[in-house]
Scaffold this motif. Structure first.
Motif, short mmCIF file in Angstrom:
data_model
loop_
_atom_site.label_atom_id
_atom_site.label_comp_id
_atom_site.label_asym_id
_atom_site.label_seq_id
_atom_site.Cartn_x
_atom_site.Cartn_y
_atom_site.Cartn_z
N VAL A 30 0.81 -1.22 0.00
CA VAL A 30 0.00 0.00 0.00
C VAL A 30 0.84 1.27 0.00
O VAL A 30 0.30 2.38 -0.02
CB VAL A 30 -1.01 0.02 1.18
N GLY A 31 2.16 1.13 0.03
CA GLY A 31 3.03 2.30 -0.03
C GLY A 31 3.10 3.04 1.29
O GLY A 31 2.56 2.60 2.30
N LYS A 32 3.78 4.17 1.24
CA LYS A 32 3.93 5.04 2.42
C LYS A 32 3.75 6.47 1.94
O LYS A 32 4.73 7.15 1.61
CB LYS A 32 5.31 4.83 3.06
N PRO A 33 2.50 6.93 1.88
CA PRO A 33 2.22 8.26 1.33
C PRO A 33 3.02 9.38 1.97
O PRO A 33 3.48 10.27 1.27
CB PRO A 33 0.73 8.44 1.57
N LYS A 34 3.22 9.33 3.28
CA LYS A 34 3.95 10.42 3.94
C LYS A 34 5.41 10.47 3.51
O LYS A 34 6.04 11.51 3.57
CB LYS A 34 3.83 10.34 5.46
N ASP A 35 5.93 9.34 3.03
CA ASP A 35 7.31 9.29 2.53
C ASP A 35 7.36 9.33 1.00
O ASP A 35 8.41 9.11 0.41
CB ASP A 35 8.01 8.01 3.01
N ASN A 36 6.20 9.57 0.39
CA ASN A 36 6.09 9.65 -1.07
C ASN A 36 6.46 8.33 -1.77
O ASN A 36 7.02 8.34 -2.85
CB ASN A 36 6.94 10.80 -1.62
N VAL A 37 6.17 7.21 -1.09
CA VAL A 37 6.39 5.88 -1.67
C VAL A 37 5.04 5.39 -2.18
O VAL A 37 4.10 5.24 -1.41
CB VAL A 37 6.97 4.89 -0.63
N PRO A 38 4.94 5.12 -3.48
CA PRO A 38 3.63 4.80 -4.05
C PRO A 38 3.10 3.41 -3.71
O PRO A 38 3.86 2.48 -3.44
CB PRO A 38 3.88 4.89 -5.57
N MET A 39 1.79 3.31 -3.77
CA MET A 39 1.09 2.05 -3.62
C MET A 39 1.36 1.21 -4.88
O MET A 39 1.37 1.74 -5.99
CB MET A 39 -0.40 2.33 -3.50
N LEU A 40 1.58 -0.08 -4.70
CA LEU A 40 1.73 -1.00 -5.82
C LEU A 40 0.52 -1.93 -5.93
O LEU A 40 0.04 -2.18 -7.04
CB LEU A 40 3.01 -1.83 -5.68
N ALA A 41 0.05 -2.43 -4.79
CA ALA A 41 -1.12 -3.31 -4.80
C ALA A 41 -2.34 -2.50 -5.26
O ALA A 41 -2.50 -1.34 -4.88
CB ALA A 41 -1.37 -3.88 -3.41
N GLY A 42 -3.14 -3.10 -6.11
CA GLY A 42 -4.33 -2.41 -6.59
C GLY A 42 -4.09 -1.60 -7.85
O GLY A 42 -5.03 -1.05 -8.41
N GLN A 43 -2.85 -1.51 -8.28
CA GLN A 43 -2.54 -0.79 -9.52
C GLN A 43 -2.75 -1.73 -10.71
O GLN A 43 -2.51 -2.94 -10.60
CB GLN A 43 -1.09 -0.30 -9.53
N TYR A 44 -3.13 -1.18 -11.83
CA TYR A 44 -3.26 -1.99 -13.03
C TYR A 44 -1.89 -2.49 -13.46
O TYR A 44 -0.91 -1.74 -13.44
CB TYR A 44 -3.89 -1.19 -14.17
N THR A 45 -1.83 -3.75 -13.83
CA THR A 45 -0.56 -4.36 -14.21
C THR A 45 0.08 -3.66 -15.40
O THR A 45 1.30 -3.46 -15.42
CB THR A 45 -0.77 -5.87 -14.49
N ASN A 46 -0.71 -3.25 -16.38
CA ASN A 46 -0.14 -2.53 -17.53
C ASN A 46 0.52 -1.24 -17.09
O ASN A 46 1.57 -0.86 -17.62
CB ASN A 46 -1.21 -2.24 -18.58
N TYR A 47 -0.06 -0.55 -16.13
CA TYR A 47 0.53 0.67 -15.59
C TYR A 47 1.88 0.35 -14.92
O TYR A 47 2.88 1.04 -15.13
CB TYR A 47 -0.41 1.33 -14.59
#
Length: 92
Positions: A30-47
């Motif tokens: 799910v990432g770490k929004p406060k550290d600007n680390v993006p979420m990976l789970a739930g993202q489209y695979t093509n993206y």
């Protein structure tokens, strides 16, 4: 939103994710929004593939603190596919 299950070996992807990606992107991807680390789970695979290709060709920097890092270069396309397979079910 439900993301379609990506092709690949989910168990192998889970092992690789937990070893190589978890420390930054979190246990469940799910990432770490406060550290600007993006979420990976739930993202489209093509993206995710587009982002990986940008990292590998140098168009996109993976880690601004280490801009010359070749982190993703150590993975085969199959390894990345397996990580994406795991991520496609991680938030189920």
């Amino acid at each position: 939103m439900q993301i379609a299950r990506a092709e690949g070996d989910i168990e192998k992807g889970k092992v690789l994710y937990k070893k190589e990606c978890r420390s930054c992107h979190g246990k469940e991807g799910v990432g770490k929004p406060k550290d600007n680390v993006p979420m990976l789970a739930g993202q489209y695979t093509n993206y995710l593939w587009r982002q990986v290709d940008k990292y590998l060709d140098g168009t996109l920097i993976h880690d601004e603190d280490e801009p010359d890092s070749e982190l993703l270069a150590e993975f085969s396309r199959e390894d990345i596919r397996d990580i994406f397979a795991y991520l496609s079910i991680a938030d189920d």
